[in-house]
Motif scaffolding. Sequence first.
Motif, PDB file in Angstrom:
ATOM      1  N   ALA A  36       0.822  -1.225  -0.027  1.00  0.00           N
ATOM      2  CA  ALA A  36       0.027   0.010   0.062  1.00  0.00           C
ATOM      3  C   ALA A  36       0.905   1.167  -0.031  1.00  0.00           C
ATOM      4  O   ALA A  36       1.958   1.139  -0.638  1.00  0.00           O
ATOM      5  CB  ALA A  36      -1.113  -0.005   1.090  1.00  0.00           C
ATOM      6  N   SER A  38       1.433   3.880   2.654  1.00  0.00           N
ATOM      7  CA  SER A  38       1.541   4.690   3.849  1.00  0.00           C
ATOM      8  C   SER A  38       2.766   3.926   4.823  1.00  0.00           C
ATOM      9  O   SER A  38       2.477   2.638   5.051  1.00  0.00           O
ATOM     10  CB  SER A  38       0.358   5.000   4.468  1.00  0.00           C
ATOM     11  OG  SER A  38       0.460   5.436   5.700  1.00  0.00           O
ATOM     12  N   SER A  40       1.905   3.919   7.828  1.00  0.00           N
ATOM     13  CA  SER A  40       0.851   3.479   8.819  1.00  0.00           C
ATOM     14  C   SER A  40       0.315   2.183   8.333  1.00  0.00           C
ATOM     15  O   SER A  40      -0.731   1.662   9.273  1.00  0.00           O
ATOM     16  CB  SER A  40       0.176   4.463   9.099  1.00  0.00           C
ATOM     17  OG  SER A  40       0.630   5.604   9.688  1.00  0.00           O
ATOM     18  N   ASP A  41       0.442   1.654   7.177  1.00  0.00           N
ATOM     19  CA  ASP A  41      -0.285   0.506   6.719  1.00  0.00           C
ATOM     20  C   ASP A  41      -0.155  -0.826   7.437  1.00  0.00           C
ATOM     21  O   ASP A  41      -0.937  -1.656   7.120  1.00  0.00           O
ATOM     22  CB  ASP A  41      -0.402   0.385   5.360  1.00  0.00           C
ATOM     23  CG  ASP A  41      -0.950   1.469   4.465  1.00  0.00           C
ATOM     24  OD1 ASP A  41      -1.749   2.029   5.204  1.00  0.00           O
ATOM     25  OD2 ASP A  41      -0.455   1.973   3.321  1.00  0.00           O
ATOM     26  N   GLN A  43      -1.098  -1.165  10.406  1.00  0.00           N
ATOM     27  CA  GLN A  43      -2.256  -0.917  11.230  1.00  0.00           C
ATOM     28  C   GLN A  43      -3.614  -1.338  10.537  1.00  0.00           C
ATOM     29  O   GLN A  43      -4.646  -1.116  10.735  1.00  0.00           O
ATOM     30  CB  GLN A  43      -2.443   0.474  11.796  1.00  0.00           C
ATOM     31  CG  GLN A  43      -1.305   0.623  12.513  1.00  0.00           C
ATOM     32  CD  GLN A  43      -1.332   2.290  12.965  1.00  0.00           C
ATOM     33  OE1 GLN A  43      -2.435   2.932  13.336  1.00  0.00           O
ATOM     34  NE2 GLN A  43      -0.286   3.026  12.866  1.00  0.00           N
ATOM     35  N   THR A  44      -3.300  -1.948   9.203  1.00  0.00           N
ATOM     36  CA  THR A  44      -4.540  -2.268   8.036  1.00  0.00           C
ATOM     37  C   THR A  44      -5.612  -3.198   8.933  1.00  0.00           C
ATOM     38  O   THR A  44      -6.728  -2.957   8.796  1.00  0.00           O
ATOM     39  CB  THR A  44      -4.011  -2.629   7.088  1.00  0.00           C
ATOM     40  OG1 THR A  44      -3.273  -1.703   6.416  1.00  0.00           O
ATOM     41  CG2 THR A  44      -5.389  -2.941   6.133  1.00  0.00           C
ATOM     42  N   LEU A  47      -9.275  -4.978  13.791  1.00  0.00           N
ATOM     43  CA  LEU A  47     -10.551  -4.896  14.133  1.00  0.00           C
ATOM     44  C   LEU A  47     -11.374  -6.209  13.384  1.00  0.00           C
ATOM     45  O   LEU A  47     -11.215  -6.294  12.222  1.00  0.00           O
ATOM     46  CB  LEU A  47     -11.161  -3.874  13.705  1.00  0.00           C
ATOM     47  CG  LEU A  47     -12.835  -3.504  14.065  1.00  0.00           C
ATOM     48  CD1 LEU A  47     -13.110  -3.507  15.338  1.00  0.00           C
ATOM     49  CD2 LEU A  47     -13.314  -2.170  13.318  1.00  0.00           C
ATOM     50  N   SER A  59     -10.922  -9.868  10.033  1.00  0.00           N
ATOM     51  CA  SER A  59     -10.986  -8.536   9.843  1.00  0.00           C
ATOM     52  C   SER A  59     -11.099  -7.880   8.499  1.00  0.00           C
ATOM     53  O   SER A  59     -10.225  -8.473   7.527  1.00  0.00           O
ATOM     54  CB  SER A  59      -9.587  -7.967  10.553  1.00  0.00           C
ATOM     55  OG  SER A  59      -9.469  -6.516  10.431  1.00  0.00           O
ATOM     56  N   PHE A  60     -11.995  -7.246   8.154  1.00  0.00           N
ATOM     57  CA  PHE A  60     -12.288  -6.767   6.801  1.00  0.00           C
ATOM     58  C   PHE A  60     -11.936  -5.207   6.460  1.00  0.00           C
ATOM     59  O   PHE A  60     -12.277  -4.566   7.040  1.00  0.00           O
ATOM     60  CB  PHE A  60     -13.838  -7.052   6.671  1.00  0.00           C
ATOM     61  CG  PHE A  60     -14.243  -6.793   5.119  1.00  0.00           C
ATOM     62  CD1 PHE A  60     -14.092  -7.360   3.991  1.00  0.00           C
ATOM     63  CD2 PHE A  60     -15.167  -5.380   5.145  1.00  0.00           C
ATOM     64  CE1 PHE A  60     -14.500  -7.038   2.788  1.00  0.00           C
ATOM     65  CE2 PHE A  60     -15.695  -4.975   3.750  1.00  0.00           C
ATOM     66  CZ  PHE A  60     -15.282  -5.886   2.615  1.00  0.00           C
ATOM     67  N   ILE A  61     -11.327  -5.331   5.291  1.00  0.00           N
ATOM     68  CA  ILE A  61     -11.207  -3.809   4.790  1.00  0.00           C
ATOM     69  C   ILE A  61     -11.742  -3.962   3.228  1.00  0.00           C
ATOM     70  O   ILE A  61     -11.758  -4.877   2.499  1.00  0.00           O
ATOM     71  CB  ILE A  61      -9.678  -3.394   4.881  1.00  0.00           C
ATOM     72  CG1 ILE A  61      -8.891  -4.204   3.788  1.00  0.00           C
ATOM     73  CG2 ILE A  61      -9.318  -3.098   6.098  1.00  0.00           C
ATOM     74  CD1 ILE A  61      -8.349  -3.776   2.792  1.00  0.00           C
ATOM     75  N   SER A  62     -12.044  -2.660   2.742  1.00  0.00           N
ATOM     76  CA  SER A  62     -12.540  -2.440   1.274  1.00  0.00           C
ATOM     77  C   SER A  62     -11.993  -1.051   1.021  1.00  0.00           C
ATOM     78  O   SER A  62     -12.366   0.039   1.823  1.00  0.00           O
ATOM     79  CB  SER A  62     -14.003  -2.778   1.131  1.00  0.00           C
ATOM     80  OG  SER A  62     -14.283  -2.502  -0.066  1.00  0.00           O
TER      81      SER A  62
ATOM     82  N   PRO B  96      -4.111   8.260   8.232  1.00  0.00           N
ATOM     83  CA  PRO B  96      -2.680   7.595   7.912  1.00  0.00           C
ATOM     84  C   PRO B  96      -2.856   6.218   6.964  1.00  0.00           C
ATOM     85  O   PRO B  96      -2.031   5.804   6.394  1.00  0.00           O
ATOM     86  CB  PRO B  96      -1.949   7.711   9.019  1.00  0.00           C
ATOM     87  CG  PRO B  96      -2.694   7.454  10.158  1.00  0.00           C
ATOM     88  CD  PRO B  96      -4.093   8.181   9.798  1.00  0.00           C
ATOM     89  N   VAL B  97      -3.903   5.364   7.466  1.00  0.00           N
ATOM     90  CA  VAL B  97      -4.009   4.015   7.005  1.00  0.00           C
ATOM     91  C   VAL B  97      -4.737   4.126   5.702  1.00  0.00           C
ATOM     92  O   VAL B  97      -5.823   4.267   5.508  1.00  0.00           O
ATOM     93  CB  VAL B  97      -4.611   3.310   8.053  1.00  0.00           C
ATOM     94  CG1 VAL B  97      -4.637   1.798   7.636  1.00  0.00           C
ATOM     95  CG2 VAL B  97      -3.907   3.313   9.373  1.00  0.00           C
ATOM     96  N   SER B  98      -4.064   3.464   4.656  1.00  0.00           N
ATOM     97  CA  SER B  98      -4.528   3.470   3.239  1.00  0.00           C
ATOM     98  C   SER B  98      -5.805   2.861   3.303  1.00  0.00           C
ATOM     99  O   SER B  98      -6.922   3.423   2.573  1.00  0.00           O
ATOM    100  CB  SER B  98      -3.477   2.784   2.429  1.00  0.00           C
ATOM    101  OG  SER B  98      -2.292   3.620   2.385  1.00  0.00           O
ATOM    102  N   ASP B 116     -17.417   3.704   3.040  1.00  0.00           N
ATOM    103  CA  ASP B 116     -17.976   2.798   2.452  1.00  0.00           C
ATOM    104  C   ASP B 116     -18.617   1.561   3.364  1.00  0.00           C
ATOM    105  O   ASP B 116     -18.821   0.508   3.320  1.00  0.00           O
ATOM    106  CB  ASP B 116     -16.910   1.964   1.391  1.00  0.00           C
ATOM    107  CG  ASP B 116     -15.567   1.264   2.113  1.00  0.00           C
ATOM    108  OD1 ASP B 116     -15.842   1.536   3.360  1.00  0.00           O
ATOM    109  OD2 ASP B 116     -14.855   0.986   1.585  1.00  0.00           O
ATOM    110  N   SER B 118     -16.944   0.154   5.646  1.00  0.00           N
ATOM    111  CA  SER B 118     -16.083  -0.814   6.466  1.00  0.00           C
ATOM    112  C   SER B 118     -15.297  -0.042   7.517  1.00  0.00           C
ATOM    113  O   SER B 118     -15.782  -0.356   8.548  1.00  0.00           O
ATOM    114  CB  SER B 118     -15.406  -1.562   5.047  1.00  0.00           C
ATOM    115  OG  SER B 118     -14.601  -0.533   4.339  1.00  0.00           O
ATOM    116  N   GLN B 119     -14.241   0.473   6.974  1.00  0.00           N
ATOM    117  CA  GLN B 119     -13.220   1.055   8.159  1.00  0.00           C
ATOM    118  C   GLN B 119     -12.893   2.512   7.844  1.00  0.00           C
ATOM    119  O   GLN B 119     -11.855   2.979   8.283  1.00  0.00           O
ATOM    120  CB  GLN B 119     -12.124   0.124   8.379  1.00  0.00           C
ATOM    121  CG  GLN B 119     -12.431  -1.104   8.988  1.00  0.00           C
ATOM    122  CD  GLN B 119     -11.299  -1.643   9.625  1.00  0.00           C
ATOM    123  OE1 GLN B 119     -10.383  -1.232  10.316  1.00  0.00           O
ATOM    124  NE2 GLN B 119     -11.076  -3.024   9.267  1.00  0.00           N
TER     125      GLN B 119
END
Lengths: 138, 280
Positions: A36, A38, A40-41, A43-44, A47, A59-62, B96-98, B116, B118-119
Amino acid sequence: MITEYTNRVSIPVPASMLTAVDLKSADPNQLALCIAESASDDQTFGLLNVHDANGNLYSFISTAMKPIVSDMVAAPLEPPAHAPHVDIAAATRAQALLRFNVPASPDYIAVDVDDRTSTADEALERFGLTRIPSTEEA
Amino acid sequence: MRLADATGLRIGGKDAIEARLNGQVVWSSQVDELQALLDEIALNAAPRSVMIPEPGILGQQRVWRLSDGTNAANASGDPVGRVDVVSADSNDFLQPVSAERPQYRLVDSLHSLYGDGSQTRLVTEQNVPWITSASAEAFYAVAFKRDSGSGAGYVSHCDLDVSDRTQQAFSVLSNVNGTDEVNVGGTPNTIATSANPIIVYLQFNKVTRTGVISWNGGSEIALNVGTVSRTNAPMRILARGGGAHILGNYYGQVAAEGVVPYATRRKVMSYLAKRAGVTL
């Protein structure tokens, strides 16, 4: 003006892959840090916000994504400029567990790549996942 | 006549010269409606946390892809890692988190941030004194739209990561138990049930625990105000920290420390309504 972020990527990471005491060092977070944008990624993922029909948590991201990211996850990983100290071995372990366009499973990291106009909820349906209601909804 | 020789240019009966970059107005000789509104608020109160997600608003780039304020987000669909406030408090909104960045959207000339569900969320760099300080009076206005069928989500939220809304300093929460709510000091006020854009404002006194609230052009009614005792409260938009992320659009917000007069409150609501494509 047209955005470079023409895709949406959605990823549910199984809870069993996020057991490190320091979540930033977990393999999936090191992979996110590597591909990605950053520092800080790492920390993706953390949760646990969705579950499958068997009650397994993820732990889901989109998020919006440049098409090049799809190529990067299939290629040998290298430290990016924003994270020169990324744990490449950990990121590579997570990379080996990626499976594209399949239902979510505790055994691997499913990845859904779609057009940018698609939604996170559409991806969740394809994964066979359901959001965990917040306390406000309960 | 060269433009450099011009002493004035009248368009539509008004003096107007503007410069555009990539279709965005980056400078204009006209007094912007937002600037006029901020000037009017400043006659009685201090504008705070004024955040309008339009890239080139008030002549400066405000929306960025990265949280360090680099890589301008100008194209609809760009992820947003930072939005600079236009108020002098300079307490900007960051992510800061993509994977947790909302998207900038430009649809039918309406600028918004899209969450969206999600987060995605943005968080201020520092606490927001207009809710936490000892000064009694505060004003807050916001315009948003949740997607039809979406679950509960925070439009805005002032606090540390407290999941129980009855313990929060301040929040606007959409589609909780089928309604939209404003909570001040943990005391809920039901405002609407709609998947259309909602524009709501409130003016309240933290000491006397009194205030007024209005939404979508309606009359002001009494606001229920709880005990606002938090001293450590950054502001999140589109979510609280640990969950309940809104699925929908965020068109902007205006806050102030002090009393914003009634006539100005109505102007703020009209301004935000226009930004959300709503005629009140």
